[in-house]
Write a protein that holds these residues in place. Structure first.
Motif, PDB file in Angstrom:
ATOM      1  N   ALA A   1       0.826  -1.211   0.000  1.00 28.15           N
ATOM      2  CA  ALA A   1       0.000   0.000   0.000  1.00 28.15           C
ATOM      3  C   ALA A   1       0.859   1.259   0.000  1.00 28.15           C
ATOM      4  N   LEU A   2       1.923   1.257   0.813  1.00 29.56           N
ATOM      5  CA  LEU A   2       2.817   2.418   0.861  1.00 29.56           C
ATOM      6  C   LEU A   2       3.463   2.661  -0.492  1.00 29.56           C
ATOM      7  N   LEU A   3       3.968   1.592  -1.112  1.00 30.00           N
ATOM      8  CA  LEU A   3       4.636   1.734  -2.406  1.00 30.00           C
ATOM      9  C   LEU A   3       3.653   2.143  -3.498  1.00 30.00           C
ATOM     10  N   PHE A   4       2.438   1.613  -3.452  1.00 32.60           N
ATOM     11  CA  PHE A   4       1.425   1.978  -4.447  1.00 32.60           C
ATOM     12  C   PHE A   4       1.094   3.469  -4.370  1.00 32.60           C
ATOM     13  N   VAL A   5       0.857   3.969  -3.158  1.00 28.22           N
ATOM     14  CA  VAL A   5       0.517   5.386  -2.977  1.00 28.22           C
ATOM     15  C   VAL A   5       1.649   6.275  -3.476  1.00 28.22           C
ATOM     16  N   ARG A   6       2.883   5.901  -3.162  1.00 23.87           N
ATOM     17  CA  ARG A   6       4.027   6.717  -3.573  1.00 23.87           C
ATOM     18  C   ARG A   6       4.201   6.712  -5.092  1.00 23.87           C
ATOM     19  N   CYS A   7       4.028   5.556  -5.726  1.00 25.55           N
ATOM     20  CA  CYS A   7       4.186   5.484  -7.183  1.00 25.55           C
ATOM     21  C   CYS A   7       3.077   6.249  -7.895  1.00 25.55           C
ATOM     22  N   VAL A   8       1.836   6.084  -7.453  1.00 21.67           N
ATOM     23  CA  VAL A   8       0.696   6.742  -8.106  1.00 21.67           C
ATOM     24  C   VAL A   8       0.781   8.256  -7.974  1.00 21.67           C
ATOM     25  N   GLY A   9       1.208   8.734  -6.810  1.00 22.85           N
ATOM     26  CA  GLY A   9       1.220  10.178  -6.579  1.00 22.85           C
ATOM     27  C   GLY A   9       2.556  10.847  -6.784  1.00 22.85           C
ATOM     28  N   ASP A  10       3.517  10.157  -7.369  1.00 24.28           N
ATOM     29  CA  ASP A  10       4.861  10.729  -7.524  1.00 24.28           C
ATOM     30  C   ASP A  10       4.857  11.944  -8.451  1.00 24.28           C
ATOM     31  N   LEU A  11       5.628  12.929  -8.078  1.00 23.25           N
ATOM     32  CA  LEU A  11       5.864  14.082  -8.947  1.00 23.25           C
ATOM     33  C   LEU A  11       7.354  14.300  -9.162  1.00 23.25           C
ATOM     34  N   THR A  12       8.188  13.848  -8.217  1.00 24.35           N
ATOM     35  CA  THR A  12       9.624  14.091  -8.306  1.00 24.35           C
ATOM     36  C   THR A  12      10.206  13.513  -9.592  1.00 24.35           C
TER      37      THR A  12
END
Length: 585
Positions: free
Chosen positions: A508-519
């Motif tokens: 879940a943590l990795l999914f949220v970070r990948c989906v919302g990444d902007l960097t």
């Protein structure tokens, strides 16, 4: 006879360990791949500082230091990151202390809600604060002007302005608080509560006990929180792009994105030079933390696992709860409210047209626009694939580190988790240089985004996998191997079922970070490989606030649904396992 029979399984186990199994070969390949993914882009950045086209070339560094406003950009970065880190440490530590040490805690409410901004994609949160505190049409400013008008003060803008030092540091701080809350909470749980109780019994007041006992005990956690917030602060891109540019406050991460994305041709030399400055600041912060913790090693206190008796706040209990709830309302509920309302408006305005709200932004701006729809699909696919691959690889790497020699394990663990010590913007620049051109030619593809996401967010997932592996123990895996099961079957039939709850949280943590990444997305994505973060930034630049809010709302909704589903599944599996264990007993 009996001794010989009993030692036979042990001999078989030792022989099995000496043989090189297919699973061990696969594990070694995974470890090498993740280590290369972590170190190769960074090495490319360091090499390109001094070498270009096979020749010594420091022109990029020279152009970097010839930038007329470089001193101002560096000073702005230090002020914003330093101020937000200090304020976030104070707020996060107070929230952790209230939750862990006082009777003002409210169970899951005070344990989970301070972490919600961490789950909200940074670009969505940055946009939400623009909608709330824009000097003209911001909702909070409109409400404040209405209140001021009641007392005869008629103003047409403000009184708050998100495009300012106040707004920039505020939003930075909101995204830094969860780091301080998580680490200080863990530190407080590890401090022996009997020492604090003995201090109070001996006559020391509450403040003296906190200063002389509690603070030294959590000093390592505080140091880790500060370092983590500095790493995160130097690498944040969405906040300075959405707010800093409007305030004419430029920072290093925003400048790197601009010279790579908004400059033609991209000036990679200047980007490398600016990245080197960020690496230097992070290295200094890491060195300072190491020296402080080494000098204050005596401050770490080992407890006996007993929970502290809550400090009774008396008449202050409900006022403290009120302050905590207000903080959560401001940092969580208001941004979500702003995103939803603006996504339902035809045009963003300070007055909410309750009778004229519409879903047009979702229909025309998301479902019927090809690039927006593709960016959403690509982000969800990348999030799902990246989270799945990352969690499986993290479990394999964690097992490899645990079962190999301590020296090799430390080297592998350090190499793979090294990106966590650097600004994400530096790593994204490394991917442009290492994989964007020859010989890989991955620039403008979905593959380079997936690899960048894995490199950026794998260290956090590996930490979760380490904890899951540590909870399995050695008895059941060894029993499986003694019974004749191979490495792969033991991993599937023993490790995976026992680790699934912890790995689900990592997924879940990795999914949220990948989906919302902007960097990484701001540098590596484009019209050929669009993702939601890149599309939101583009829409924001064009000024289409309804479409921007609609994309942000969908992104937040999907992330929230995934996290809630995973937490529910994890809790349900925990109850089932507990019931089976009780029945067996």
């Amino acid at each position: 006879m009996t001794a010989t029979a009993s030692s036979a399984p042990i001999r078989r186990l030792r022989r099995a360990r000496r043989r090189l199994t297919p699973f061990q070969v696969a594990s070694a390949l995974v470890v090498l791949f993740m280590a290369a993914l972590a170190l190769y882009p960074l090495g490319t950045v360091l090499v390109r500082v001094f070498v270009s086209n096979g020749h010594l070339d420091v022109s990029g560094l020279r152009r970097t230091f010839d930038e007329p406003d470089l001193g101002t950009v560096v000073a702005n970065t230090l002020i914003v990151v330093g101020a937000s880190t200090g304020i976030a440490l104070l707020i996060g530590s107070l929230l952790a202390w209230v939750n862990e040490r006082t009777d003002a805690r409210m169970g899951l409410l005070t344990e989970a809600l301070p972490l919600v901004p961490f789950l909200l994609p940074p670009i969505a949160g940055s946009v939400a604060w623009v909608l709330l505190l824009s000097p003209g049409a911001g909702f909070v400013n409109a409400w404040l002007r209405w209140c001021l008008a009641k007392v005869g003060d008629h103003t047409f803008t403000g009184p708050l302005n998100v495009y300012s030092w106040f707004g920039l540091i505020l939003v930075y701080t909101i995204y830094q608080v969860p780091y301080a809350f998580m680490l200080v909470s863990a530190g407080l749980r590890n401090v022996d509560p009997s020492l604090e109780e003995q201090s109070r019994v001996s006559g020391a007041g509450l403040l003296r006990t906190v200063r002389r006992v509690t603070l030294p005990g959590v000093l390592p956690s505080i140091g880790g929180a500060v370092l983590l917030m500095l790493w995160s602060g130097f690498g944040i891109v969405s906040v300075p792009l959405a707010i800093g540019t409007g305030a004419n406050i430029h920072v290093l991460s925003e400048r790197i994105v601009r010279v790579l994305t908004f400059t033609y041709p991209p000036d990679t030399g200047v980007a490398i030079g600016l990245s080197l400055i960020m690496i230097a600041f992070v290295a200094v912060a890491w060195w300072a933390q190491t020296r402080i913790l080494r000098r204050e090693r005596f401050a770490t206190v080992g407890g006996k696992g007993r929970r502290a008796t809550p400090i009774r706040l008396g008449a202050w209990r409900w006022p403290v709860r009120g302050v905590v709830l207000c903080y959560m309302l401001v940092t969580t509920v208001l941004p979500l409210f702003a995103l939803v309302i603006v996504s339902l408006e035809r045009f963003w305005s300070s007055t909410i047209p309750w009778g004229d709200l519409t879903l047009d932004a979702y229909r025309t701006g998301v479902l019927h626009e090809a690039i927006a729809r593709k960016s959403l699909v690509d982000s969800l696919e990348l999030g799902g694939i990246g989270a799945t691959v990352g969690v499986v690889f993290a479990a394999i790497v964690s097992l490899f580190v645990v079962r190999t020699s301590p020296r090799v394990g430390r080297v592998v663990d350090g190499a793979i988790k090294f990106p966590a010590t650097l600004s994400h913007i530096v790593i994204a620049v490394g991917f442009v240089l290492a994989l964007g051109g020859a010989p890989f030619h991955l620039g403008g593809t979905v593959a380079i985004l997936l690899l960048a996401y894995l490199a950026l967010y794998f260290p956090q997932t590996a930490v979760v996998a380490d904890a899951a592996v540590a909870q399995v123990g050695r008895e059941l895996p060894e029993a499986s191997r003694v019974a004749g099961a191979g490495e792969g079957r033991t991993f599937r039939r023993v490790y995976t079922p026992l680790m699934v709850s912890g790995l689900a949280a990592g997924w879940a943590l990795l999914f949220v970070r990948c989906v919302g990444d902007l960097t990484a997305s701001s540098i590596l994505a484009g019209p050929k490989n669009p993702v939601v973060g890149w599309k939101i930034l583009q829409v924001y630049t064009d000024g289409s606030f309804s479409q921007m809010a609609a994309l942000s709302t969908i992104l937040t909704l999907v992330s929230g649904v995934v996290v809630v589903a995973v937490l529910t599944l994890t809790r349900r599996r925990g109850r089932v396992a507990l019931g089976r264990r009780g029945a067996a007993t």
